[in-house]
Design a protein around this motif. Structure first.
Motif, short mmCIF file in Angstrom:
data_model
loop_
_atom_site.label_atom_id
_atom_site.label_comp_id
_atom_site.label_asym_id
_atom_site.label_seq_id
_atom_site.Cartn_x
_atom_site.Cartn_y
_atom_site.Cartn_z
N GLY A 46 0.78 -1.22 0.00
CA GLY A 46 0.00 0.00 0.00
C GLY A 46 0.81 1.27 0.00
O GLY A 46 0.25 2.36 -0.04
N VAL A 47 2.15 1.16 0.04
CA VAL A 47 2.98 2.37 0.14
C VAL A 47 3.88 2.53 -1.09
O VAL A 47 3.77 3.50 -1.83
CB VAL A 47 3.82 2.35 1.43
N MET A 48 4.78 1.56 -1.33
CA MET A 48 5.70 1.69 -2.46
C MET A 48 6.29 0.34 -2.82
O MET A 48 6.54 -0.50 -1.96
CB MET A 48 6.83 2.68 -2.13
N GLY A 49 6.54 0.15 -4.13
CA GLY A 49 7.15 -1.08 -4.60
C GLY A 49 8.63 -1.13 -4.31
O GLY A 49 9.27 -0.11 -4.01
N GLY A 50 9.18 -2.32 -4.41
CA GLY A 50 10.61 -2.51 -4.20
C GLY A 50 11.40 -2.27 -5.47
O GLY A 50 10.92 -2.50 -6.58
N GLU A 51 12.63 -1.82 -5.30
CA GLU A 51 13.48 -1.49 -6.45
C GLU A 51 13.80 -2.72 -7.28
O GLU A 51 13.84 -2.68 -8.52
CB GLU A 51 14.77 -0.84 -5.94
N SER B 238 -3.40 0.33 8.75
CA SER B 238 -2.06 -0.25 8.59
C SER B 238 -1.21 0.57 7.64
O SER B 238 -0.03 0.86 7.94
CB SER B 238 -2.19 -1.69 8.07
N VAL B 239 -1.79 0.99 6.52
CA VAL B 239 -1.03 1.79 5.55
C VAL B 239 -0.63 3.13 6.15
O VAL B 239 0.50 3.59 6.00
CB VAL B 239 -1.86 1.99 4.27
N ARG B 240 -1.57 3.75 6.86
CA ARG B 240 -1.28 5.06 7.47
C ARG B 240 -0.15 4.96 8.49
O ARG B 240 0.78 5.76 8.49
CB ARG B 240 -2.55 5.59 8.13
N LYS B 241 -0.20 3.93 9.34
CA LYS B 241 0.84 3.76 10.37
C LYS B 241 2.19 3.49 9.73
O LYS B 241 3.22 4.04 10.14
CB LYS B 241 0.46 2.64 11.33
N THR B 242 2.20 2.62 8.72
CA THR B 242 3.46 2.29 8.05
C THR B 242 4.04 3.51 7.36
O THR B 242 5.24 3.81 7.49
CB THR B 242 3.23 1.17 7.01
N SER B 243 3.21 4.24 6.63
CA SER B 243 3.66 5.43 5.94
C SER B 243 4.23 6.46 6.91
O SER B 243 5.26 7.08 6.65
CB SER B 243 2.49 6.02 5.14
N THR B 244 3.56 6.63 8.04
CA THR B 244 4.00 7.61 9.04
C THR B 244 5.32 7.19 9.69
O THR B 244 6.24 7.99 9.85
CB THR B 244 2.92 7.79 10.11
N LEU C 107 7.64 5.28 8.52
CA LEU C 107 8.76 5.32 7.57
C LEU C 107 8.98 6.70 6.97
O LEU C 107 9.94 6.91 6.22
CB LEU C 107 8.50 4.32 6.43
N SER C 108 8.09 7.65 7.31
CA SER C 108 8.14 9.00 6.71
C SER C 108 8.16 8.88 5.19
O SER C 108 8.92 9.55 4.49
CB SER C 108 9.37 9.77 7.21
N LEU C 109 7.30 7.99 4.68
CA LEU C 109 7.26 7.70 3.25
C LEU C 109 5.83 7.88 2.75
O LEU C 109 4.96 7.06 3.01
CB LEU C 109 7.74 6.27 3.01
N ARG C 110 5.61 8.98 2.05
CA ARG C 110 4.29 9.26 1.50
C ARG C 110 4.31 9.00 0.00
O ARG C 110 5.31 9.26 -0.67
CB ARG C 110 3.91 10.72 1.74
N SER C 111 3.22 8.48 -0.52
CA SER C 111 3.13 8.21 -1.95
C SER C 111 1.68 8.41 -2.40
O SER C 111 0.77 8.50 -1.57
CB SER C 111 3.58 6.78 -2.27
N ARG D 156 -4.16 7.22 -1.03
CA ARG D 156 -5.48 6.67 -1.37
C ARG D 156 -5.88 5.54 -0.44
O ARG D 156 -7.00 5.47 0.05
CB ARG D 156 -5.49 6.22 -2.84
N PHE D 157 -4.95 4.61 -0.19
CA PHE D 157 -5.29 3.47 0.67
C PHE D 157 -5.69 3.90 2.07
O PHE D 157 -6.56 3.30 2.69
CB PHE D 157 -4.12 2.49 0.74
N GLU D 158 -5.05 4.93 2.59
CA GLU D 158 -5.34 5.33 3.97
C GLU D 158 -6.72 5.99 4.11
O GLU D 158 -7.15 6.29 5.22
CB GLU D 158 -4.26 6.26 4.51
N LYS D 159 -7.40 6.20 3.01
CA LYS D 159 -8.76 6.74 3.06
C LYS D 159 -9.82 5.64 3.02
O LYS D 159 -11.01 5.93 2.96
CB LYS D 159 -8.97 7.72 1.90
N ALA D 160 -9.41 4.35 3.01
CA ALA D 160 -10.31 3.19 3.04
C ALA D 160 -11.03 3.01 1.71
O ALA D 160 -12.19 3.42 1.54
CB ALA D 160 -11.30 3.29 4.19
N LEU D 161 -10.34 2.40 0.76
CA LEU D 161 -10.89 2.19 -0.58
C LEU D 161 -11.90 1.05 -0.61
O LEU D 161 -11.87 0.13 0.22
CB LEU D 161 -9.76 1.88 -1.57
#
Length: 820
Positions: free
Chosen positions: A329-334, A356-362, A364-368, A373-378
């Motif tokens: 839900g945040v970012m793909g791997g290289e 879960s996505v919101r906590k992980t993003s926060t 890791l300080s990683l926004r995408s 979108r996922f953190e808004k409950a799709l």
């Protein structure tokens, strides 16, 4: 969030005559703010397609050429420095009045007819960066070649390049409850409802399963991943996307990368459903196994931004069974991303827990764009539509592509459509409106709700795209009707009700009064200190730590205890301020936390508890008024603190009695301390601090404090303000000094004198002295006396008689001797 009008128009046709500004205003007033409207064609005004008819060398400049350019119906002369300019070339011709970026840098410059090294020039032949195009490939000092563009001389460049879109900038931060609006189709659905326009059904071609790759998916926690869909494709030719797709992405602020990545971004912008494309051969080749699991503590992954992230066990991962391939839900791997050599891909379309996505993003300080979108409950149902649309597009962009696996759909049982029922009359009752039942049904139907009306009872079926985080109670449905109907169409009337003044908070009233008196009347400064205190300070004052509440998770490890009194922290403040000021005069009015006092139940009064009355209550939290005074060279600041306290109590309307405490605190001075008593109840104290304690705290001078429990004070009879006229007769003042035994208390002396003397107006102790000239075990006391008679002016002889009575009381009742 940028929304393309061209893109919207593929799904909804708005009424003729409805301008872009009208659309923006309608959306702003009912749904979400449109911050701005950008017309792409407006930025390219006076810029056309030109065809070069001739090229000659400039006579006065080696690097410049003089070109004759057909700009549609006329030929104009333009001086150009492009190294690749040639006869017959189709170019970008910016005419006078156009605004360009000089060499792609700085601010826009408006072109004017001019002379360059003696040759007239009516415009500019431009490179892509000079008109704001970032995806063109011309080299340095080269101009943009439009040879592949189907356009003739004089055609507006905006239309020729498809840059004639209108872009709406949506303030998406207020869309927390509307994940359905995070894509163009959702916004089109909203505009269709607002403008009564038909909405095109979103129906991509169904995916037909293929063979070639065995694809399996294992989701270990379906609460964190309610749905995970995937499909593999082969025959992929990775390359640049066509111009129409690049234009769409660029219009929405997304950079074009390659056709595979662009398809996932396109679907995300269209539907609001993030997707990811993996290289199938990196995942396992002919047998691909995807495991969706929680990360191991300190597991690492290098993401597409080339940064390495250290994960914890609460974060969710997409793996190939062993190695992490993406942060869910945040970012793909290289390592798993699509490259130029990729020929087989796996498309992922999944739904992840918003929390879960919101906590992980926060963490890791990683926004995408994905996490936003996922953190808004799709809606989990988006996964299927998005995957089908991505496969459809991929086949269009890469004709050799074909599905080579089964379509995997790992999901928990999706929620049954939610329903709500309520009487239709409730809508108008809540809104104060007169909307007809038919109009209510029409509004809800346009919004996608299922509506049934039997005997004026609505049964509403909530559409899945509104059910995740938005519509849950009947008031939500009523709000939908109101905003589409139009708030301006609902009459504004004041409600009819009895206006009653709020209950008076007497503690707050006393606190305000005290603040004014101490600040304006005593020159004290109010301080705001934390409600936490250090054990070192408490131990220095001789306090027991067992009497204080200790926090399980303190904000500061050096201050784990809650204050039971404001005095310790005020003493720390005095120690810090004594370096800058000779006089430190402070006060604080705030709550304290008493371990042994019983307070309210959690949740407020009357919330109740299953464990029975009196259990699980909060500690007592009375509001205290505390003052502190210290001054360099003042040996007995007690009297100043007492004066400040008495001034406050007088203004608040309370009569005060002072008595020595029989069990003073360890930090109190043995002699200069007293309890503050009102109506027979102890409500506070006034005291000097024991000199040993002040020294231990780093204080250089004597310190005195007072503390009043305002909660106890308001329990006493409310003082009645009684007006008393100022006497027209003057008072007579005398001072009297005497020596008495050390054990003699001024309070007893004051009471005895008041009983014996008829004309006494006031009595005030202003000095106590022990030392040279005073017998050991005794003290010298000095008092101010004021005499008054409301009926006549006193004569000296009248006062002499009263003074003799006082001396007699002091001598006979207290064994005092007068000082000359």
């Amino acid at each position: 969030m940028l929304i393309s009008k061209k893109w919207l128009s593929e799904f909804v046709k708005t009424p003729k005559g409805l301008s872009d500004e009208d659309i923006a205003e309608t959306v702003t007033l009912s749904t979400v703010e449109v911050e701005s409207i950008a017309d792409q064609a407006g930025a390219l005004e006076n810029i056309v397609v030109g065809v070069i008819e001739s090229v000659e060398q400039h006579t006065n400049a080696d690097r410049l050429k003089v070109c004759k350019v057909d700009v549609g119906g006329r030929v104009t002369q333009i001086v150009c420095g492009g190294s690749n300019v040639k006869k017959g070339m189709k170019v970008v011709a910016a005419l006078p009045g156009a605004r360009v970026l000089w060499h792609g840098e700085g601010d826009h410059v408006e072109l004017k007819k001019t002379k360059i090294r003696g040759e007239e020039s009516e415009g500019m032949i431009c490179a892509g960066i000079e008109i704001g195009l970032t995806h063109t490939n011309e080299g340095e000092h080269e101009i943009l070649d439009l040879g592949d563009v189907k356009a003739k001389a004089g055609d507006a460049l905006a239309g020729a390049l498809g840059l004639d879109d209108v872009i709406f900038d949506i303030e998406h931060k207020s869309l927390t409850n509307r994940p359905d609006l995070m894509g163009h189709y959702g916004m089109a659905r909203e505009i269709a409802a607002l403008t009564r326009s038909p909405l095109k059904e979103y129906k991509p071609a169904k995916i037909t399963a293929g063979k070639g790759i065995t694809l399996t998916v294992d989701v270990e926690d379906q609460e964190l991943c309610p749905r995970y869909m995937a499909v593999a494709l082969e025959g992929i030719v990775v390359g640049p996307s066509p111009e129409w797709l690049r234009n769409r992405l660029n219009a929405c602020g997304v950079r074009s990368i390659n056709n595979v990545v662009d398809v996932t971004n396109f679907v995300m912008l269209e539907l609001g459903q993030p997707m990811h494309g993996f290289d199938a051969d990196v995942l396992g080749g002919d047998k691909v196994k995807i495991v969706v699991r929680k990360a191991k503590a300190k597991e690492k992954i290098t993401a597409l931004d080339a940064q390495t992230y250290v994960l914890d066990s609460d974060m969710f991962l997409i793996t190939d069974g062993s190695k992490p391939m993406a942060i869910a839900g945040v970012m793909g791997g290289e390592d798993s991303g699509v490259s130029e050599t990729t020929t087989r891909i796996v498309f992922e379309s999944a739904n992840f827990s918003a929390t879960s996505v919101r906590k992980t993003s926060t963490k890791l300080s990683l926004r995408s764009e994905s996490s936003a979108r996922f953190e808004k409950a799709l809606d989990p149902n988006l996964c299927e539509l998005a995957l089908a649309r991505a496969v459809e597009l991929m086949k269009e962009l890469s004709p050799t592509a074909r599905v080579c696996s089964a379509v995997i759909d790992e999901k928990k049982k999706l929620d049954v459509a939610k329903t709500l029922s309520f009487p239709s009359e409730l809508v108008n009752a809540r809104l104060g409106s007169s909307i007809s039942t038919g109009e209510m049904e029409d509004i809800l139907t346009r919004l996608g709700f299922g509506v049934s009306n039997k005997k004026e009872i609505f049964t509403i079926v909530i559409p899945t795209w509104r059910a995740t985080k938005d519509i849950s109670i009947k008031e939500d449905v009523i709000e939908e009707i109101a905003r589409i109907y139009g708030y301006d169409n609902i009459p504004s009337t004041l409600p009819t009700f009895v206006i009653e003044p709020p209950a008076v908070d007497r503690v707050a009233v006393l606190a305000r009064t005290a603040r004014k008196v101490l600040a304006y009347g005593s020159g004290a400064s109010e301080v705001y200190l934390y409600a936490f205190v250090s054990p070192e300070t408490l131990e220095a004052l001789g306090e027991s730590l067992d009497d204080y509440l200790k926090l399980a998770n303190p904000l500061a490890s050096d201050r784990p205890y809650l204050v039971s009194s404001l005095i310790p922290n005020l003493l720390e403040a005095a120690e810090q301020n004594q370096r800058s000021f000779d006089t430190v005069n402070l006060f604080q009015c705030e709550r304290v936390f008493r371990k042994d006092d019983e307070g309210e139940e959690p949740g407020g009064a009357g919330s109740g508890s299953a464990g029975g009355e009196g259990k699980n209550k909060l500690p007592g939290q009375p509001r205290m008024l505390t003052g502190l005074y210290t001054k360099k060279g003042v040996e007995e600041p007690f009297w100043k603190a007492k004066e400040m306290m008495e001034k406050v109590m007088v203004v608040m309307g309370y009569s005060v009695e002072l008595r020595p405490s029989e069990k003073p605190s360890p930090w109190q001075h043995s002699g200069r301390q007293a309890q503050i008593i009102v109506s027979g109840e102890v409500v506070g104290l006034v005291s000097e601090i024991d000199p040993e304690k002040t020294t231990a705290l780093g204080l250089d001078n004597r310190v005195a404090v007072f503390e009043i429990n305002l909660e106890l004070l308001v329990r006493q009879d409310e003082p009645l303000a009684v007006y008393k006229a100022v006497s027209v007769h003057p008072s007579v003042k005398r001072d009297l000094a005497f020596v008495a035994a050390d054990r003699t208390e001024f309070a007893d002396i004051e009471t005895a004198i008041e009983k014996a003397v008829d004309l006494l107006g006031s009595i005030e102790l202003f000095d106590v002295y022990r030392g040279k000239g005073v017998e050991e075990g005794h003290k010298s006391m000095a008092i101010h006396l004021s005499f008054r008679d409301d009926d006549r002016t006193l004569e000296s002889s009248d006062v002499d008689v009263e003074m003799e009575k006082i001396r007699k009381v002091l001598t006979e009742q207290f064994g005092a001797t007068m000082r000359s």
